[in-house]
Write an enzyme that holds these catalytic residues in place. Structure first.
Site, PDB file in Angstrom:
ATOM      1  N   ARG A  54       0.835  -1.215   0.000  1.00  0.00           N
ATOM      2  CA  ARG A  54       0.000   0.000   0.000  1.00  0.00           C
ATOM      3  C   ARG A  54       0.860   1.251   0.000  1.00  0.00           C
ATOM      4  O   ARG A  54       0.461   2.300  -0.480  1.00  0.00           O
ATOM      5  CB  ARG A  54      -0.964   0.006   1.200  1.00  0.00           C
ATOM      6  CG  ARG A  54      -1.796   1.266   1.232  1.00  0.00           C
ATOM      7  CD  ARG A  54      -3.082   1.215   2.050  1.00  0.00           C
ATOM      8  NE  ARG A  54      -3.011   0.429   3.235  1.00  0.00           N
ATOM      9  CZ  ARG A  54      -2.307   0.725   4.335  1.00  0.00           C
ATOM     10  NH1 ARG A  54      -1.593   1.834   4.369  1.00  0.00           N
ATOM     11  NH2 ARG A  54      -2.313  -0.072   5.363  1.00  0.00           N
ATOM     12  N   TYR A 107     -13.846  17.100 -15.989  1.00  0.00           N
ATOM     13  CA  TYR A 107     -14.313  15.711 -16.013  1.00  0.00           C
ATOM     14  C   TYR A 107     -15.440  15.543 -14.978  1.00  0.00           C
ATOM     15  O   TYR A 107     -15.368  16.080 -13.880  1.00  0.00           O
ATOM     16  CB  TYR A 107     -13.119  14.809 -15.679  1.00  0.00           C
ATOM     17  CG  TYR A 107     -13.431  13.348 -15.714  1.00  0.00           C
ATOM     18  CD1 TYR A 107     -13.664  12.706 -16.919  1.00  0.00           C
ATOM     19  CD2 TYR A 107     -13.497  12.604 -14.546  1.00  0.00           C
ATOM     20  CE1 TYR A 107     -13.956  11.348 -16.953  1.00  0.00           C
ATOM     21  CE2 TYR A 107     -13.784  11.246 -14.575  1.00  0.00           C
ATOM     22  CZ  TYR A 107     -14.017  10.634 -15.786  1.00  0.00           C
ATOM     23  OH  TYR A 107     -14.295   9.297 -15.812  1.00  0.00           O
ATOM     24  N   ASP A 179      -4.983  18.874 -14.964  1.00  0.00           N
ATOM     25  CA  ASP A 179      -5.286  17.496 -15.364  1.00  0.00           C
ATOM     26  C   ASP A 179      -4.957  17.419 -16.859  1.00  0.00           C
ATOM     27  O   ASP A 179      -5.660  17.968 -17.697  1.00  0.00           O
ATOM     28  CB  ASP A 179      -6.770  17.212 -15.083  1.00  0.00           C
ATOM     29  CG  ASP A 179      -7.197  15.811 -15.529  1.00  0.00           C
ATOM     30  OD1 ASP A 179      -6.505  15.206 -16.370  1.00  0.00           O
ATOM     31  OD2 ASP A 179      -8.242  15.342 -15.040  1.00  0.00           O
ATOM     32  N   LYS A 204      -6.298   6.221 -19.718  1.00  0.00           N
ATOM     33  CA  LYS A 204      -6.653   6.624 -21.073  1.00  0.00           C
ATOM     34  C   LYS A 204      -5.480   6.392 -22.028  1.00  0.00           C
ATOM     35  O   LYS A 204      -4.999   5.283 -22.125  1.00  0.00           O
ATOM     36  CB  LYS A 204      -7.098   8.093 -21.053  1.00  0.00           C
ATOM     37  CG  LYS A 204      -8.134   8.400 -19.960  1.00  0.00           C
ATOM     38  CD  LYS A 204      -9.481   7.736 -20.201  1.00  0.00           C
ATOM     39  CE  LYS A 204     -10.416   7.824 -18.990  1.00  0.00           C
ATOM     40  NZ  LYS A 204     -10.593   9.174 -18.441  1.00  0.00           N
TER      41      LYS A 204
HETATM   42  C1  PLP Z   1     -11.019   9.602 -17.215  1.00  0.00           C
HETATM   43  C2  PLP Z   1     -10.601  10.912 -16.664  1.00  0.00           C
HETATM   44  C3  PLP Z   1     -10.395  11.084 -15.295  1.00  0.00           C
HETATM   45  C4  PLP Z   1     -10.615   9.963 -14.299  1.00  0.00           C
HETATM   46  O1  PLP Z   1      -9.738   8.908 -14.514  1.00  0.00           O
HETATM   47  P1  PLP Z   1     -10.078   7.385 -14.078  1.00  0.00           P
HETATM   48  O2  PLP Z   1      -8.799   6.688 -14.369  1.00  0.00           O
HETATM   49  O3  PLP Z   1     -11.229   6.943 -14.920  1.00  0.00           O
HETATM   50  O4  PLP Z   1     -10.424   7.445 -12.634  1.00  0.00           O
HETATM   51  C5  PLP Z   1      -9.993  12.318 -14.833  1.00  0.00           C
HETATM   52  N1  PLP Z   1      -9.816  13.352 -15.684  1.00  0.00           N
HETATM   53  C6  PLP Z   1     -10.011  13.225 -17.001  1.00  0.00           C
HETATM   54  C7  PLP Z   1      -9.791  14.401 -17.884  1.00  0.00           C
HETATM   55  C8  PLP Z   1     -10.416  12.009 -17.547  1.00  0.00           C
HETATM   56  O5  PLP Z   1     -10.620  11.890 -18.871  1.00  0.00           O
END
Ligand code: PLP
Length: 397
Positions: A54, A107, A179, A204
């Protein structure tokens, strides 16, 4: 020493003068140290060594160092999802009485964290339009601790005025958190544009194969890094070693995948714009994009792999479109090796209601494409057929 009378003692790892070329997967939850002195040395940082998964494990470290290299970061941390990274930043740093200012098209789950969870814990939040730097900066308060932005918004692909907002944040001593999921480190380098913290959903395009859920966060300031690490470790946002291994494997082809997807996205965007039944196409490097100049300033020629478009007709036309493109996964994700198609009105933006969506220009005919590795001619042909069918009301739905 191996006890030969019981099966429960583990075997020693075989010695090998040669090294594996592929990264080993290390699923062990715990690590044995020689004695309490050694454990002291590990906890006090005099010796490198893992103790409990962890708190860290080798597959997470290898992946984090790779993404650090891409972002020009140091000491980044890999977590169990992109949302874990967003939550670790917001909740690991802010305290009751602070204010967080976010872009109004973040998001969906990040918006939810801002709207529901932080206020419940005494952290005030508000949202503003980051394409309007003056209005956005005017929303900074004396209690504002951080600003959370995405460079390119989902699904309308609008560009935040990052440089102007970064200047305002710096002047007012507010942390700028970016982000960078949509843009990726190949499309945009947040630290070079004044970011203090960079976040990714590694799920992604970075991992790239829709088979691992992971996040990443890097902070410039070591004290913030520690606050994020402590919060994430305490709340158990730990990534799985196998997911980290898959994502690391994905990264080796990231540059190639990104370039291929981006080149195809440009071709597809231009092709879609010429088709009957298409009302508009959104792609950052197209001259008809509403933030075209800013896109050029921030991204250069890197338009990315996402294309959005709007067709004539309502839900029935949208249904006909997905029926007529059965080989394109209709799935609310992005960054997969294959092209995926999403319909924000029925997925990511359904909670906004018709009026909320209308304010963003998201109608029933609005689609977002995450372009994958298929040959661009094939994609253009598939979309051309699907859009033509969508406009044909005689088709059964
Ligand atoms: C998908 C996404 C997230 C969240 O990510 P997860 O891995 O699905 O938790 C956060 N910000 C953006 C811009 C995203 O496309």
């Amino acid at each position: 020493m191996t006890d030969k009378t019981t099966l429960v003692r583990r075997m020693a790892w075989p010695d090998s003068a040669s090294r594996p070329v592929g990264t080993p997967i290390q699923p062990s939850v715990v690590y044995a140290s020689r004695d309490p002195d050694m454990l002291d040395a590990q906890y006090e940082g005099r010796l490198d060594g893992y103790t409990y998964a962890r708190e860290g494990h080798p597959n997470a470290t290898v992946l984090a160092r790779k993404i650090d290299q891409m972002e020009g970061a140091e000491g980044g941390l890999v977590l169990g999802s992109g949302m874990a990274a967003v939550a670790a930043v917001l909740m690991g740093i802010c305290k009751a009485g602070d204010h967080v200012l976010g872009g109004d098209q973040l998001y969906g789950r990040s918006l939810r964290l801002m709207r529901d969870d932080l206020p419940r814990l005494g952290v005030a939040t508000s949202l503003a339009d980051p394409t309007d730097a003056a209005a956005f900066s005017a929303a900074i308060r004396s209690e504002t601790r951080m600003i959370l932005l995405e460079v390119v918004s989902n699904p309308t692909l609008r560009l935040a005025d990052i440089d102007a907002i970064a200047a305002a944040a710096r002047e007012k001593g507010v942390l700028l958190v970016i982000d960078n999921t949509f843009t990726t480190p190949r499309g945009f380098q947040p630290f070079a544009h004044g970011a203090d913290i960079v976040i990714h959903s590694v799920t992604k395009l970075l991992a790239g194969h829709s088979d691992a859920t992971l996040g990443y966060v890097a902070a410039r300031d070591p004290a913030l890094r520690k606050a994020i690490y402590d919060f994430a470790t305490t709340t158990g946002m730990t990534p799985s070693p196998f997911d980290c291994w898959l994502a690391e494997r994905g990264l080796y082809s990231f540059d190639l995948r990104y370039d291929r997807a981006e080149a195809s996205a440009k071709v597809l965007a231009d092709h879609l714009a010429g088709l009957p039944g298409v009302k508009r196409v959104l792609y950052p490097t197209r001259p008809d994009h509403p933030d075209h100049n800013r896109a050029t300033a921030l991204l250069g020629t890197r338009g990315g792999h996402m294309v959005s478009f709007e067709i004539e007709g309502g839900r029935a036309a949208a249904n006909r479109l997905t029926h007529a493109a059965p080989d394109i996964a209709f799935a609310p994700t992005l960054g997969d090796i294959g092209t995926t198609l999403s319909h924000p009105a029925s997925s990511s933006h359904r909670g906004l209601g018709v009026e909320g969506r209308a304010a963003l220009g998201i109608t029933e005919g609005f689609f977002r494409v995450s372009v994958g590795m298929e040959p661009p001619e094939m994609l253009c042909a598939e979309f051309e057929t699907a859009i033509a069918q969508s406009q044909n009301a005689d088709q059964e739905t």
